[in-house]
Design a protein around this motif. Structure first.
Motif, PDB file in Angstrom:
ATOM      1  N   SER A  50      -9.894  19.019-142.685  1.00  0.00           N
ATOM      2  CA  SER A  50      -9.568  18.698-141.214  1.00  0.00           C
ATOM      3  C   SER A  50      -8.758  17.534-141.240  1.00  0.00           C
ATOM      4  CB  SER A  50     -10.814  18.325-140.718  1.00  0.00           C
ATOM      5  OG  SER A  50     -11.608  17.254-140.991  1.00  0.00           O
ATOM      6  N   TRP A  88     -18.377  26.915-144.121  1.00  0.00           N
ATOM      7  CA  TRP A  88     -19.757  27.273-144.165  1.00  0.00           C
ATOM      8  C   TRP A  88     -19.784  28.854-144.305  1.00  0.00           C
ATOM      9  CZ3 TRP A  88     -24.238  25.245-145.464  1.00  0.00           C
ATOM     10  CH2 TRP A  88     -25.498  26.045-145.378  1.00  0.00           C
ATOM     11  N   LEU A 120     -24.767  20.858-148.425  1.00  0.00           N
ATOM     12  CA  LEU A 120     -24.151  20.537-147.171  1.00  0.00           C
ATOM     13  C   LEU A 120     -23.279  19.222-147.411  1.00  0.00           C
ATOM     14  CD1 LEU A 120     -24.265  20.856-144.192  1.00  0.00           C
ATOM     15  CD2 LEU A 120     -26.343  19.211-143.962  1.00  0.00           C
ATOM     16  N   PHE A 123     -12.518  19.213-137.051  1.00  0.00           N
ATOM     17  CA  PHE A 123     -13.626  19.178-138.101  1.00  0.00           C
ATOM     18  C   PHE A 123     -14.919  20.050-137.939  1.00  0.00           C
ATOM     19  CE2 PHE A 123     -17.638  17.320-139.217  1.00  0.00           C
ATOM     20  CZ  PHE A 123     -17.434  17.223-140.624  1.00  0.00           C
ATOM     21  N   LEU A 124     -15.218  20.006-136.721  1.00  0.00           N
ATOM     22  CA  LEU A 124     -16.372  21.192-136.506  1.00  0.00           C
ATOM     23  C   LEU A 124     -15.798  22.631-137.113  1.00  0.00           C
ATOM     24  CD1 LEU A 124     -18.134  19.633-133.174  1.00  0.00           C
ATOM     25  CD2 LEU A 124     -18.937  19.670-135.672  1.00  0.00           C
ATOM     26  N   THR A 163     -13.368  23.603-138.907  1.00  0.00           N
ATOM     27  CA  THR A 163     -13.327  23.515-140.370  1.00  0.00           C
ATOM     28  C   THR A 163     -14.721  23.585-141.134  1.00  0.00           C
ATOM     29  OG1 THR A 163     -11.389  22.098-140.216  1.00  0.00           O
ATOM     30  CG2 THR A 163     -12.266  22.211-142.354  1.00  0.00           C
ATOM     31  N   LEU A 164     -15.657  22.902-140.583  1.00  0.00           N
ATOM     32  CA  LEU A 164     -17.089  23.025-141.048  1.00  0.00           C
ATOM     33  C   LEU A 164     -17.538  24.166-141.008  1.00  0.00           C
ATOM     34  CD1 LEU A 164     -19.310  21.082-142.533  1.00  0.00           C
ATOM     35  CD2 LEU A 164     -20.168  20.843-140.310  1.00  0.00           C
ATOM     36  N   SER A 205     -14.786  19.630-145.789  1.00  0.00           N
ATOM     37  CA  SER A 205     -14.424  19.544-144.111  1.00  0.00           C
ATOM     38  C   SER A 205     -13.755  18.351-143.788  1.00  0.00           C
ATOM     39  CB  SER A 205     -15.605  19.813-143.310  1.00  0.00           C
ATOM     40  OG  SER A 205     -16.239  20.911-143.676  1.00  0.00           O
ATOM     41  N   LEU A 246     -20.064  20.091-148.686  1.00  0.00           N
ATOM     42  CA  LEU A 246     -19.405  21.000-147.551  1.00  0.00           C
ATOM     43  C   LEU A 246     -18.719  20.071-146.492  1.00  0.00           C
ATOM     44  CD1 LEU A 246     -18.915  23.936-146.580  1.00  0.00           C
ATOM     45  CD2 LEU A 246     -20.919  23.645-145.149  1.00  0.00           C
ATOM     46  N   ILE A 247     -19.337  18.885-146.109  1.00  0.00           N
ATOM     47  CA  ILE A 247     -19.010  17.912-145.331  1.00  0.00           C
ATOM     48  C   ILE A 247     -17.865  17.129-145.681  1.00  0.00           C
ATOM     49  CG2 ILE A 247     -19.715  15.972-143.828  1.00  0.00           C
ATOM     50  CD1 ILE A 247     -22.481  17.083-143.875  1.00  0.00           C
TER      51      ILE A 247
END
Length: 71
Positions: free
Chosen positions: A41, A23, A30, A15-16, A18-19, A37, A33-34
């Motif tokens: 993910s 980004w 945001l 996840f991180l 992908t974020l 993600s 975007l989350i």
């Protein structure tokens, strides 16, 4: 407990990553975007983390199938 921790850490890491990639590619709101993600993910983890998911499933299944000690 190890397969559960490995799977959870892999999901969070995916996840991180992908974020971060989204980004860089698509710097927008945001919240959007989350959400994107989570979606990307989730699909990627379904494909990439199948072995870890099977290990977690086997671990949980074995734990449930163990006979309980009698009082």
């Amino acid at each position: 407990m190890r397969p559960v921790l490995v799977y959870t850490a892999s999901r969070i890491g995916l996840f991180l990553v992908t974020l971060g990639v989204l980004w860089i590619i698509w710097p927008i709101n945001l919240f959007v975007l989350i959400l994107a993600s989570f979606l990307v993910s989730g699909i990627a983890s379904y494909i990439l983390l199948s072995k870890q998911r099977d290990a977690v499933s086997a671990r949980i299944s074995n734990k449930i199938d163990q006979p309980k000690p009698q009082d």
